[in-house]
Motif scaffolding. Structure first.
Motif, PDB file in Angstrom:
ATOM      1  N   ASN A 163       0.839  -1.204   0.000  1.00  0.00           N
ATOM      2  CA  ASN A 163       0.000   0.000   0.000  1.00  0.00           C
ATOM      3  C   ASN A 163       0.870   1.249   0.000  1.00  0.00           C
ATOM      4  OD1 ASN A 163      -3.198   0.050   0.593  1.00  0.00           O
ATOM      5  ND2 ASN A 163      -2.326  -1.925   1.165  1.00  0.00           N
ATOM      6  N   MET A 164       1.911   1.205   0.841  1.00  0.00           N
ATOM      7  CA  MET A 164       2.796   2.339   0.983  1.00  0.00           C
ATOM      8  C   MET A 164       3.542   2.612  -0.323  1.00  0.00           C
ATOM      9  SD  MET A 164       5.707   2.407   3.819  1.00  0.00           S
ATOM     10  CE  MET A 164       5.417   3.564   5.097  1.00  0.00           C
ATOM     11  N   VAL A 204       4.027   6.467  -3.886  1.00  0.00           N
ATOM     12  CA  VAL A 204       4.551   6.969  -5.163  1.00  0.00           C
ATOM     13  C   VAL A 204       3.478   7.783  -5.881  1.00  0.00           C
ATOM     14  CG1 VAL A 204       5.308   6.273  -7.486  1.00  0.00           C
ATOM     15  CG2 VAL A 204       6.310   5.171  -5.473  1.00  0.00           C
ATOM     16  N   ALA A 205       2.240   7.297  -5.807  1.00  0.00           N
ATOM     17  CA  ALA A 205       1.138   8.024  -6.460  1.00  0.00           C
ATOM     18  C   ALA A 205       1.012   9.431  -5.875  1.00  0.00           C
ATOM     19  CB  ALA A 205      -0.172   7.253  -6.298  1.00  0.00           C
ATOM     20  N   THR A 220       5.757   9.629  -0.738  1.00  0.00           N
ATOM     21  CA  THR A 220       5.119  10.520   0.231  1.00  0.00           C
ATOM     22  C   THR A 220       4.625   9.705   1.418  1.00  0.00           C
ATOM     23  OG1 THR A 220       4.512  12.096  -1.475  1.00  0.00           O
ATOM     24  CG2 THR A 220       3.234  12.172   0.571  1.00  0.00           C
ATOM     25  N   LYS A 221       4.896  10.219   2.596  1.00  0.00           N
ATOM     26  CA  LYS A 221       4.463   9.583   3.837  1.00  0.00           C
ATOM     27  C   LYS A 221       2.945   9.708   3.941  1.00  0.00           C
ATOM     28  CE  LYS A 221       5.199  10.366   8.790  1.00  0.00           C
ATOM     29  NZ  LYS A 221       5.955  11.177   9.757  1.00  0.00           N
ATOM     30  N   TRP A 222       2.282   8.613   4.250  1.00  0.00           N
ATOM     31  CA  TRP A 222       0.820   8.742   4.414  1.00  0.00           C
ATOM     32  C   TRP A 222       0.321   8.167   5.723  1.00  0.00           C
ATOM     33  CZ3 TRP A 222      -2.553   4.356   3.774  1.00  0.00           C
ATOM     34  CH2 TRP A 222      -1.869   3.187   3.427  1.00  0.00           C
ATOM     35  N   MET A 223       1.207   7.569   6.492  1.00  0.00           N
ATOM     36  CA  MET A 223       0.860   7.178   7.865  1.00  0.00           C
ATOM     37  C   MET A 223       1.421   8.294   8.731  1.00  0.00           C
ATOM     38  SD  MET A 223      -0.359   4.493   9.670  1.00  0.00           S
ATOM     39  CE  MET A 223       0.189   2.805   9.425  1.00  0.00           C
TER      40      MET A 223
END
Lengths: 387, 211
Positions: A80-81, A86-87, A226-229
């Protein structure tokens, strides 16, 4: 509860190795502090040192630098990360096109579908009858808007290995990031990021006799992600949350315990089982005959259904898995068997056997005999295959 | 560990009753198809005087609930008259098994359909169809609900791939929204013909692929 069961579903979960547990124990009861900076209190520094040592071990198994490896809660989070990270990093900047194979495991497949709903375009690459991606098709699918190619190192069901080196070379040549889900191959099938041009690699502990709930993502230095957690600044500010230090220690120990000798032993069992099962009439191997995971055998038996096979084997003390629609929660036949050109019938009678450290050579004969009987009994009550 | 299946289901799955074939049956029917998953065959011996089922056997290509329902349905039907047996419902079969998981409805309904289809087959073969209902588009559509779309495991009507049905002078034409070279086209054609052709006033069935 498991008692004397012969467990042949090591691609789903594995028994923890006692040595892994022993290595983890001190980090529950003694060094249980969170990892702190070098200016913190001593138990925190000790915890940090242990975490970094574990990181070095696992990164080393990939030929990576320690700071290129981040711990996660397992391969689902890692993939997922990779895709979403990347998206988020490149979607607006470079483009909104992602390429995956049709037979990816669910974390990659459903991350791709989630991104489609966010306006990304996803190409699902076909695979051949063995489950291998066509490199020419990949080359043609890449456009200036493509930001990521995600193709697994090995398939979860049929065990087919992809040519990650060739795929990586194509991606590198076209300036596109490459993620590979190595959940099922790491570290039994060597993957060295110094030789293979791959930018992101998903790995997990629970399929190599390590603990559940810990995995990791290799992130090549300089990869836009990009960090999303969100939360604290742990894991090089890519993944927030108190580190799972016992898990990390257990993962590293599990990696250390995997040896080429053991992998060869699993492969011997796999080959003998395939040989024996193909002697059953109307059976066929799913996946590639040689380019496959060392511990995976997947066979389809005609005229019988997988859930029935599985339950009969369970009664005889064997645990296996099937790609039958009847067995899945969604009642959908295995997308992998359909992806390699199989029909519902082939998925219906497919059985996956995956070996692990605690299997013994005699398990092969035992399961081969049991399955031959079960297939014969079920065929006796099947309306098919009689004339 | 509680299995999703009741003890009764597992017992019938382990030791299915009345399993196998009847040589020279008075009637038989097959429901489902290998392409879509589960399949059940039902064979009957009928006492012509009493219109009573004297022997019944089934075969299953399917999951545990399919096998168990086939087993219980033969137990329920054996010794009953055709009229009584016709009225056995899926609910009765499921209750007799101590319940079935909802997700397994489709595979277990097949066995009930198989029994009804076998009885219908007997009636058609023995001139017992009382009211000869002429075949209409609706009759055909109803039968197509028993033909599975192998891509989804649901029937052709529900998956909306039946584009058109025409019935005229004993000729039935069915148009399916799939390319003629589709991997399941031949299979679907065969299944449709098998379901429609036995209708008393149908001489010819034509299946066309329209995409």
């Amino acid at each position: 509860m498991f008692g004397e069961i012969v467990y042949l579903d090591n691609a789903a979960a594995t028994r923890l190795d006692e040595r892994v547990l022993e290595a983890m124990k001190p980090y529950f009861f003694e060094t249980y502090a969170v990892a702190t900076s070098q200016f913190g209190y001593s138990p925190g520094i000790e915890a940090k040192d242990a975490l970094e040592a574990a990181r070095s071990t696992i990164a080393g198994a990939l030929g990576a630098k320690p700071e290129e490896f981040i711990f996660t809660s397992g391969s689902t989070e890692s993939s997922n990360m990779a895709l979403k990270g990347v998206a988020l990093a490149l979607g607006e900047k470079k483009g909104k096109h992602i390429i995956v194979s049709k037979i990816e495991d669910f974390p990659v497949l459903y991350s791709a579908r989630a991104l489609e709903k966010q306006g990304f375009r996803v190409t699902y690459l076909d695979v051949d009858e063995y489950g291998r991606v066509d490199l020419d098709q990949l080359r043609q699918a890449i456009t200036p808007e493509t930001i990521l190619v995600s193709i697994q190192a090995a398939n979860q069901e049929i065990g087919t290995l992809q040519d990650v080196a060739a795929i990586g070379a194509i991606c590198r040549e076209q300036g596109v990031l490459f993620h590979t889900d190595a959940t099922h191959s790491f570290p039994r099938v060597p993957l060295d990021v110094r030789e293979v041009p791959v930018d992101l690699v998903t790995v997990t502990a629970h399929l190599i006799h390590g603990p559940k709930g810990v995995g990791g993502l290799y992130v090549r230095e300089g990869t836009p992600l990009t960090k999303w957690m969100d939360g604290g600044f742990q894991e090089f500010n890519l993944r927030a949350g108190a580190e799972n230090i016992p898990g990390a220690i257990g993962f590293a120990k599990a990696v250390e315990l995997v040896t080429p000798e053991e992998t060869a032993r699993l492969q011997e069992m796999r080959d003998r089982l395939i040989e024996r099962l193909l002697q059953i009439p109307h059976s066929r191997l799913n996946g590639h005959p040689t380019l496959r995971l060392p511990h995976n055998a997947n066979i389809s038996f005609r005229f019988v259904e997988g859930e029935s096979i599985l339950l009969h084997l369970d009664m005889r003390g064997f645990a296996v898995s099937t790609g039958s629609a009847c067995f899945s929660r969604s009642l959908e036949a295995s997308h992998v068997i359909l992806g390699i050109g199989g029909n519902h019938e082939r998925a219906h009678g497919s059985v996956r056997f995956t070996f692990g450290r605690f299997n013994k050579p005699e398990d092969v004969d035992a399961v081969a005999e049991a399955i031959a009987e079960v297939i014969e009994n079920l065929r006796a009550i099947s309306p098919l295959g009689k004339e | 560990m509680p299995l999703p299946y009741s003890e009764k289901v597992m017992e019938h799955f382990r030791n299915p009753r009345n399993v196998g074939r009847i040589e020279d049956p008075d009637a038989k029917a097959v429901e489902g198809s290998p392409a879509c998953g589960d399949m059940v065959a039902v064979y009957l011996k009928v006492d012509p005087e009493a219109q009573r089922i004297t022997d019944i056997k089934f075969e299953s290509y399917g999951c545990a609930s399919n096998i168990a329902t086939g087993s219980i349905i033969t137990e329920l039907a054996k010794g009953k008259t055709l009229e009584e047996a016709k009225k056995i419902t899926w609910k009765e079969a499921a209750d007799a098994l101590g319940g079935l998981p909802p997700i397994k409805t489709h595979c277990s309904v097949l066995a009930v359909d198989g029994l009804r289809a076998a009885i219908q087959n007997y009636e058609e073969r023995h001139g017992l169809v009382k009211e000869r209902v002429p075949t209409t588009v609706e009759v055909v559509r109803k039968r197509l609900k028993h033909v599975m779309n192998p891509m989804t495991g649901l029937d052709l009507v529900r998956t909306k791939i039946v584009r058109d049905i025409e019935v005229s002078d004993g000729k039935v034409r069915v148009a399916i929204d799939l390319p003629a070279d589709h991997q399941f086209a031949a299979n679907i054609r065969e299944e449709i013909i098998e379901k429609i052709e036995p209708l008393w006033d149908v001489d010819e069935v034509v299946v066309e692929f329209t995409e």
